[in-house]
Write a protein that holds these residues in place. Structure first.
Motif, mmCIF file in Angstrom:
data_model
loop_
_atom_site.group_PDB
_atom_site.id
_atom_site.type_symbol
_atom_site.label_atom_id
_atom_site.label_comp_id
_atom_site.label_asym_id
_atom_site.label_seq_id
_atom_site.Cartn_x
_atom_site.Cartn_y
_atom_site.Cartn_z
ATOM 1 N N LYS A 299 67.069 46.820 100.172
ATOM 2 C CA LYS A 299 65.643 46.396 99.916
ATOM 3 C C LYS A 299 65.935 44.712 100.186
ATOM 4 N N ASN A 300 65.118 44.438 101.336
ATOM 5 C CA ASN A 300 65.077 42.892 101.893
ATOM 6 C C ASN A 300 63.929 42.205 101.637
ATOM 7 N N CYS A 301 62.888 42.995 101.370
ATOM 8 C CA CYS A 301 61.644 42.369 101.510
ATOM 9 C C CYS A 301 61.171 41.638 100.307
ATOM 10 N N GLN A 302 61.778 41.714 99.285
ATOM 11 C CA GLN A 302 61.435 40.957 98.021
ATOM 12 C C GLN A 302 62.799 41.024 97.163
ATOM 13 N N GLU A 303 62.784 40.050 96.136
ATOM 14 C CA GLU A 303 63.942 40.159 95.182
ATOM 15 C C GLU A 303 64.013 41.480 94.423
ATOM 16 N N PRO A 304 65.137 41.857 93.940
ATOM 17 C CA PRO A 304 65.368 43.019 93.503
ATOM 18 C C PRO A 304 64.548 43.570 92.427
ATOM 19 N N ASN A 305 63.988 42.889 91.652
ATOM 20 C CA ASN A 305 63.051 43.213 90.396
ATOM 21 C C ASN A 305 61.461 43.019 90.764
ATOM 22 N N GLU A 306 61.245 42.822 92.019
ATOM 23 C CA GLU A 306 59.752 42.452 92.458
ATOM 24 C C GLU A 306 59.284 43.444 93.186
ATOM 25 N N GLY A 307 57.954 43.601 93.316
ATOM 26 C CA GLY A 307 57.332 44.323 94.081
ATOM 27 C C GLY A 307 57.388 46.026 94.084
ATOM 28 N N GLU A 308 56.823 46.879 94.724
ATOM 29 C CA GLU A 308 56.929 48.267 94.795
ATOM 30 C C GLU A 308 58.060 48.963 95.315
ATOM 31 N N CYS A 309 58.789 48.397 96.147
ATOM 32 C CA CYS A 309 59.830 48.751 96.908
ATOM 33 C C CYS A 309 61.196 48.737 96.279
ATOM 34 N N GLN A 310 62.024 49.936 96.217
ATOM 35 C CA GLN A 310 63.209 49.981 95.255
ATOM 36 C C GLN A 310 64.557 50.330 96.113
ATOM 37 N N GLN A 311 65.644 49.764 95.276
ATOM 38 C CA GLN A 311 66.764 49.713 96.201
ATOM 39 C C GLN A 311 67.270 51.063 96.314
ATOM 40 N N CYS A 312 67.662 51.489 97.584
ATOM 41 C CA CYS A 312 68.226 53.089 97.840
ATOM 42 C C CYS A 312 69.673 53.001 97.835
ATOM 43 N N TYR A 313 70.286 53.873 97.031
ATOM 44 C CA TYR A 313 71.936 53.660 97.124
ATOM 45 C C TYR A 313 72.420 54.953 97.807
ATOM 46 N N CYS A 314 71.461 55.508 98.622
ATOM 47 C CA CYS A 314 72.086 56.522 99.415
ATOM 48 C C CYS A 314 73.037 56.180 100.725
ATOM 49 N N ARG A 315 74.064 56.801 101.247
ATOM 50 C CA ARG A 315 74.812 56.336 102.316
ATOM 51 C C ARG A 315 73.999 56.867 103.397
ATOM 52 N N PRO A 316 74.405 56.177 104.559
ATOM 53 C CA PRO A 316 73.755 56.354 106.134
ATOM 54 C C PRO A 316 73.727 57.806 106.326
ATOM 55 N N MET A 317 72.564 58.429 106.292
ATOM 56 C CA MET A 317 72.408 59.820 106.543
ATOM 57 C C MET A 317 71.150 59.976 107.615
ATOM 58 N N TRP A 318 70.567 59.071 107.935
ATOM 59 C CA TRP A 318 69.543 59.045 108.954
ATOM 60 C C TRP A 318 69.420 58.341 110.248
ATOM 61 N N CYS A 319 69.137 58.720 111.522
ATOM 62 C CA CYS A 319 69.038 57.972 112.666
ATOM 63 C C CYS A 319 67.871 57.193 112.696
ATOM 64 N N LEU A 320 67.593 56.180 113.523
ATOM 65 C CA LEU A 320 66.279 55.446 113.656
ATOM 66 C C LEU A 320 65.267 56.184 113.895
ATOM 67 N N THR A 321 65.252 56.957 114.871
ATOM 68 C CA THR A 321 64.091 57.681 115.311
ATOM 69 C C THR A 321 63.646 58.794 114.317
ATOM 70 N N CYS A 322 64.612 59.381 113.557
ATOM 71 C CA CYS A 322 64.056 60.198 112.638
ATOM 72 C C CYS A 322 63.388 59.478 111.380
ATOM 73 N N MET A 323 64.006 58.661 111.058
ATOM 74 C CA MET A 323 63.443 57.767 109.943
ATOM 75 C C MET A 323 62.111 57.317 110.185
ATOM 76 N N GLY A 324 61.756 56.854 111.541
ATOM 77 C CA GLY A 324 60.431 56.378 112.133
ATOM 78 C C GLY A 324 59.616 57.673 111.898
ATOM 79 N N LYS A 325 59.954 58.751 112.302
ATOM 80 C CA LYS A 325 58.991 59.928 112.280
ATOM 81 C C LYS A 325 58.670 60.128 110.713
ATOM 82 N N TRP A 326 59.699 59.979 110.024
ATOM 83 C CA TRP A 326 59.459 60.424 108.611
ATOM 84 C C TRP A 326 58.471 59.570 107.933
ATOM 85 N N PHE A 327 58.685 58.073 108.402
ATOM 86 C CA PHE A 327 57.815 57.091 108.179
ATOM 87 C C PHE A 327 56.315 57.257 108.244
#
Length: 362
Positions: A299-327
């Motif tokens: 989470k870099n868009c806002q402070e930890p407790n602000e906004g709708e975005c949340q901190q993800c604690y998952c280890r790196p599991m995805w490549c950039l292309t697949c994450m873009g397709k998911w998005f």
């Protein structure tokens, strides 16, 4: 304050540009040659070729009157120049008036010559005659084009001043003053250029425009370029008999998701990076199993407790292309203008994130 002459000149310049290259607002208001001369032009669907014989001629005549219209307007905007009395005007204005009268006079004479003998002298008639069989003339070609244009399965795209029409037999490019016509069985098509625009008037999504060169083996048919949105490329190929070669090795984005993926990648590349610990071993992306996982959600868009975005604690599991397709897959397909600013859940833990939270691993 500006003088009335300067104000009128600027206003007339804007009017002339909008009249020659009408935007959508001007077309919707009916201030185009096609709308003003609709009664004389007839129906494009009923007689496509005859319609454009008249349209190109009427357009040339209407545009040739613009300098004269400016001179007449200046007679009232700048009375101190005495333009209403030709003999009192300055030498420069006399010269301008001469050419302002000469242009419509010449175009009127040319239009009259073109219309003689049932439009036999019109450049479009000569263009169509090139495709006629020895025992027939340009009217037989015109009849074929008119018939195929009325069919609902034709491919048509572009604005009125730069339309591309593909029927079962013909490839046609409609411009302001002329038509380019080629027979499908005689042509070679080549993708020569690609331009990508990040923003368009219709949406906030990027759009890719392709330039395709249409060259005929008939030596009397001049090559011409057609331009279309890359999302229409697949539909165009289905209508064409000849294959389209890609001489420039252009990457063609045939869907909105393809275009978004490229923009997604470019935005993530300027985000903050994530230094992976030396003790952590990266595994293949669980989406494609072809590439090593190379992104981490932080989470870099806002402070930890602000906004709708949340901190993800998952280890790196995805490549950039697949994450873009998911998005892209989690977006409202009817409103692409909202994609870049939206949040989606992590595919693993469902924590919400936005594009600013996607970090490349280094």
């Amino acid at each position: 304050m500006e003088s009335p002459a300067v104000t009128f000149t600027l206003a007339y310049l804007v009017f002339a540009v909008c009249f020659v290259f009408p935007p959508d607002e001007v077309r919707s208001a009916g201030l185009t040659v096609q709308s003003l001369l609709a009664a004389w032009l007839g129906s494009e669907d009923a007689a496509f070729v005859q319609y454009h014989l008249r349209r190109s001629t009427g357009t040339m005549l209407a545009h040739s009157l613009l300098p004269l219209g400016y001179y007449l307007g200046m007679c009232f905007a700048a009375p101190e120049k005495h333009l209403c009395f030709f003999y009192l005007a300055s030498k420069g204005w006399k010269t301008f008036f001469f050419f302002a009268v000469l242009f419509p006079a010449v175009t009127s004479a040319l239009a009259y010559y073109w219309s003689r003998k049932g439009w036999n002298n019109h450049p479009l008639a000569r263009t169509l005659a090139v495709h006629a069989l020895p025992q027939s003339g340009w009217r037989a070609v015109a009849s074929s084009i008119n018939t195929e244009f009325r069919r609902i399965d034709k491919f048509a795209t572009g604005t009125p001043g730069a339309r591309v029409i593909v029927t079962d037999t013909w490839v046609i490019k409609v411009t302001t003053y002329c038509l380019h016509v080629a027979q499908q069985q005689d042509i070679h098509l080549t993708v020569t250029d690609s331009r990508q625009h990040e923003l368009t008037p219709d949406s906030n999504m990027p759009v890719q425009f392709l330039t395709i060169r249409v060259a005929s083996i008939n030596p009397y048919v001049k090559a011409f370029d057609i331009r279309l949105n890359s999302t229409e490329y697949g539909e165009l190929r289905e209508k064409l008999r000849a294959p389209i070669s890609n001489a420039a090795n252009v990457v063609i984005h045939q869907s909105l998701s393809d275009l978004f993926l490229e923009t997604f990648t470019s935005l993530v590349e300027i985000n903050q990076t994530y230094p992976v610990p030396s003790t952590q071993e990266l595994e293949p992306c669980i989406g494609c199993m072809q590439t090593i996982a190379n992104i981490k959600l932080i989470k870099n868009c806002q402070e930890p407790n602000e906004g709708e975005c949340q901190q993800c604690y998952c280890r790196p599991m995805w490549c950039l292309t697949c994450m873009g397709k998911w998005f892209a897959s989690r977006q409202d397909q009817q409103h692409p203008e909202t994609w870049l600013s939206s949040q989606v859940p992590c595919p693993t833990c469902r924590a919400k994130f936005c594009i600013l939270d996607v970090c490349i691993i280094r």
